[in-house]
Enzyme design. Structure first.
Site: not given
Ligand code: NAD
Length: 499
Positions: A176-177, A226, A281, A149
Site C-alpha cells: 500500500e506504500r 518482512s 533484501c 514496497f
Molecule cells: P512488510 O512485511 O511490512 O509488508 C509486505 C506485505 O505484507 C505488504 O503487502 C503489506 O501490505 C503486507 N502486510 C503488512 N503487515 C501485514 C500484516 N500484519 N498482516 C498481513 N499482511 C501484512 O514488508 P515491507 O516493509 O513492505 O518490505 C520490506 C521487507 O521485505 C524487508 O524485511 C525485506 O527484507 C523484505 N524483502 C524480502 C525479499 C526476499 O526475497 N527475501 C525481497 C524484498 C523484500
C-alpha cells in the site's frame, strides 16, 4: 487529492470499503495520493471473477500464453521511463534504480516466454500391454500474491508472470506504500493480449491479506516482505490447505579477507550497503573484515567513499546515489536503531542523523551511517535495519567470520571478498545461506536460476523464478491409459528370462 483504484476485471475500480491509506512522496514528505484498502467482500468478488475466467485461460495453448509475455516484454521496454518515473515518485529510489527494478521483473517475463518448453509433460509408451502413461503440468486455478514496497515492479512480475503463463488467474495485493506501478503493469498485460480478469490488483492491508488467506478458492499464495508477516502468512496459509511460499527479511554479511582487493571490496560495500538507501533484501548490512589490520584498512577506504555519497530526490539527476526511505516511520525506526547502536557501545564512524536537504526538509531522508566495532549481541547486528547503515564486525579469523554469518537467524544472501580460491570455495560450500557471492556483493541470480534464501529468510520449499516457479504454479497429474486392442506387450519374447 489523487485517488487510486483497484484493477478488477480489466477496469479501474474505486474502493468501496471507505478505508484509505496515504501514499507519500518520500522526497517531500507530502501525501500525493490515497489508496483504497479493500474489504473482504471486495477481495472475494475479485476471486469469483478470477475463478470464472481461469478455466478458459488455462485451456489456451501454452504458445499463445507465451506470446502474451512476449508482447508484454516489448511494452515494458516501451514504457520503461514512465514506469520508472511513477515508481521513483512513490518509492523514493533513484531513476536508474527504478529502471533496474522494472528490468529485473522484465527478465522474468522474458524467461516465461519459454513456458511451452517448461510445461511439457512426460510420456511412457507401452508401460504395459496396451498401456500408456503420461503426466501433465496443470495450472492450480486462482493464485494470490502479496508484495513488499521495496521492489514494486520486480516482485509482482516475479509472481504473476510465471503464474499466468502456467494458465492460472492471479490476484495481486501489492504494498500500500507504492501501489501505482502494479496497476500499470496489469494494464500492460491486457494491452499485450491477456483476457480481462486473469490478472487483477486489489489494493489493501491486513484485511485483504486475511481475505486471501481464508478464501477457499485461492489455491496458492506467494509472499515477499518482512519475516514476522512471512511466518504468519505461511502458517495460516498452510493451515488453510494452500500452497504457500514466503520470502522474509535479511541481514547479509560480507566477509573481507586480508588478501582481498581492498578498493574493490570498499566499492562493493558502498554500492550494496547504501544503494536504494539500504532498502534491499540483498543489501549488505554487515561487513566482516578478518583481522585488525584488514579492518583498519577497510574503514580507511570506506569512510571517504561514504562521505562522498550524494543523497537526494530522484528528480535531482543521475549523480544522486540514493534517495529518501519510504516513510517517516521507516526513518524513525532506522534512527532508533542507530541510537541503540551508540548506546550499546558501537563506534559511529560516520553519522548521518542530522542529514538535511534544503527544500526537502520534510522528506524522509536519512544520511549514510557507518558503525565499527559492532558485536553480535547488539540490536543493530541482530535486527534488519533496512536503511543506509553499515555495521562492521571485526573477526579474528576466517572461522570466526564464517561462524558469524552461519549463526545469524537470517540467511538470504552473503559474499566473500578474497583472492584465494580455496577459501572462496570452502565458503561457498559450507555457508548455510541461499545466495552467495564471490567478489560479488549482491549475488541476485538471473531469471533462469532461482532466487531464495535459507533459515528465517524463507518459509516454503521452492524458490522464486527460474524452474522452481513452474513447479510452484503447476501441479502434476499422471494418467495411465489402456487401449486393449493395441499391440500385445513383447509379442513372443520370453519374459521369465527378463524378470
Ligand atoms: P512488510 O512485511 O511490512 O509488508 C509486505 C506485505 O505484507 C505488504 O503487502 C503489506 O501490505 C503486507 N502486510 C503488512 N503487515 C501485514 C500484516 N500484519 N498482516 C498481513 N499482511 C501484512 O514488508 P515491507 O516493509 O513492505 O518490505 C520490506 C521487507 O521485505 C524487508 O524485511 C525485506 O527484507 C523484505 N524483502 C524480502 C525479499 C526476499 O526475497 N527475501 C525481497 C524484498 C523484500
Amino acid at each position: 487529492m489523487k485517488e487510486l483504484t483497484h484493477y478488477i476485471n480489466g477496469q479501474s475500480v474505486s474502493g468501496s470499503s471507505g478505508r484509505f491509506g496515504d501514499v507519500f512522496n518520500p522526497a517531500t514528505g507530502e501525501v500525493q495520493a490515497r489508496v483504497p484498502l479493500a474489504s473482504k467482500e471486495e477481495f472475494d468478488a475479485a476471486v469469483e471473477i478470477a475463478a470464472k475466467v481461469q478455466p478458459k485461460w488455462g485451456a489456451v495453448n501454452p504458445q499463445r500464453r507465451a506470446r502474451v509475455m512476449m508482447k508484454f516484454v516489448d511494452l515494458l521496454h516501451r514504457d520503461m521511463d514512465k514506469l520508472a518515473e511513477v515508481l521513483s515518485s512513490e518509492h523514493g529510489k533513484t531513476f536508474p534504480d527504478a529502471k533496474g527494478d522494472v528490468q529485473r521483473g522484465l527478465e522474468v517475463a522474458e524467461y516465461c516466454i519459454g513456458a511451452p518448453q517448461m510445461l511439457k509433460g512426460e510420456f511412457t509408451d507401452s508401460a504395459g500391454p496396451g498401456i500408456d502413461m503420461y503426466s501433465m503440468k496443470q495450472p492450480l486455478g486462482v493464485c494470490g500474491g502479496i508484495t513488499p514496497f521495496n521492489f514494486p515492479a520486480m516482485i509482482p512480475m516475479w509472481m504473476f508472470a510465471p503464474s499466468i503463463v502456467c494458465g492460472n488467474a492471479f490476484i495481486l495485493k501489492p504494498s500500500e506504500r507504492d501501489p501505482s506501478v502494479p496497476i500499470l503493469l496489469a494494464e500492460l498485460m491486457e494491452e499485450a493480449g491477456l483476457p480481462k480478469g486473469v490478472l487483477q490488483v486489489i489494493n489493501g492491508d491486513k484485511v485483504s491479506v486475511d481475505a486471501m488467506l481464508s478464501n477457499p478458492t485461492v489455491q496458492s499464495i506467494g509472499f515477499v516482505g518482512s519475516t514476522p508477516i512471512a511466518e504468519y502468512i505461511y502458517g495460516t496459509g498452510c493451515a488453510n490447505g494452500k500452497r504457500v511460499q514466503c520470502f522474509g527479511g535479511a541481514k547479509n554479511h560480507m566477509i573481507v579477507m586480508p588478501d582481498a582487493d581492498m578498493d574493490l571490496a570498499a566499492d562493493a560495500l558502498v554500492g550494496s550497503g547504501y544503494g536504494a538507501a539500504g532498502e534491499r533484501c540483498m543489501a549488505i548490512s554487515v561487513a566482516v573484515p578478518v583481522g585488525e589490520e584488514t579492518a583498519d584498512r577497510l574503514i580507511e577506504k570506506l569512510a571517504p567513499r561514504i562521505e562522498k555519497l550524494k543523497v537526494g530526490p530522484y528528480t535531482a539527476g543521475d549523480d544522486v546515489d540514493f534517495g529518501p526511505v519510504v516513510t517517516s516511520a521507516a526513518k524513525q525506526n532506522i534512527l532508533n536503531l542507530v541510537q541503540s547502536g551508540i548506546d550499546q557501545g558501537a563506534e559511529l564512524v560516520i553519522d548521518g542523523r542530522d542529514f538535511s536537504l534544503q527544500g526537502y526538509e520534510h522528506g524522509f531522508f536519512v544520511g549514510p551511517h557507518l558503525f565499527d566495532r559492532v558485536t553480535p549481541d547488539m540490536d543493530i547486528y541482530k535486527k534488519e535495519i533496512f536503511g543506509p547503515v553499515l555495521s562492521t564486525v571485526r573477526a579474528g579469523s576466517y572461522e570466526e567470520a564464517i561462524g558469524l554469518a552461519m549463526s545469524h537467524e537470517y540467511g538470504n544472501g552473503t559474499a566473500i571478498f578474497t583472492r584465494d580460491g580455496d577459501t572462496a570455495r570452502d565458503f561457498a560450500n559450507r555457508i548455510n545461506i541461499g545466495m552467495v557471492g564471490v567478489n560479488v556483493p549482491i549475488p541476485v541470480p538471473l531469471a533462469y536460476h532461482t532466487f531464495g534464501g535459507w533459515k528465517k529468510s524463507v518459509f516454503g520449499d521452492l524458490n522464486q523464478h527460474g524452474p522452481d516457479a513452474f513447479k510452484f504454479y503447476t501441479r502434476t497429474k499422471t494418467v495411465t491409459s489402456r487401449w486393449p486392442s493395441g499391440i500385445k506387450e513383447g509379442g513372443e519374447f520370453n519374459f521369465k528370462a527378463m524378470d
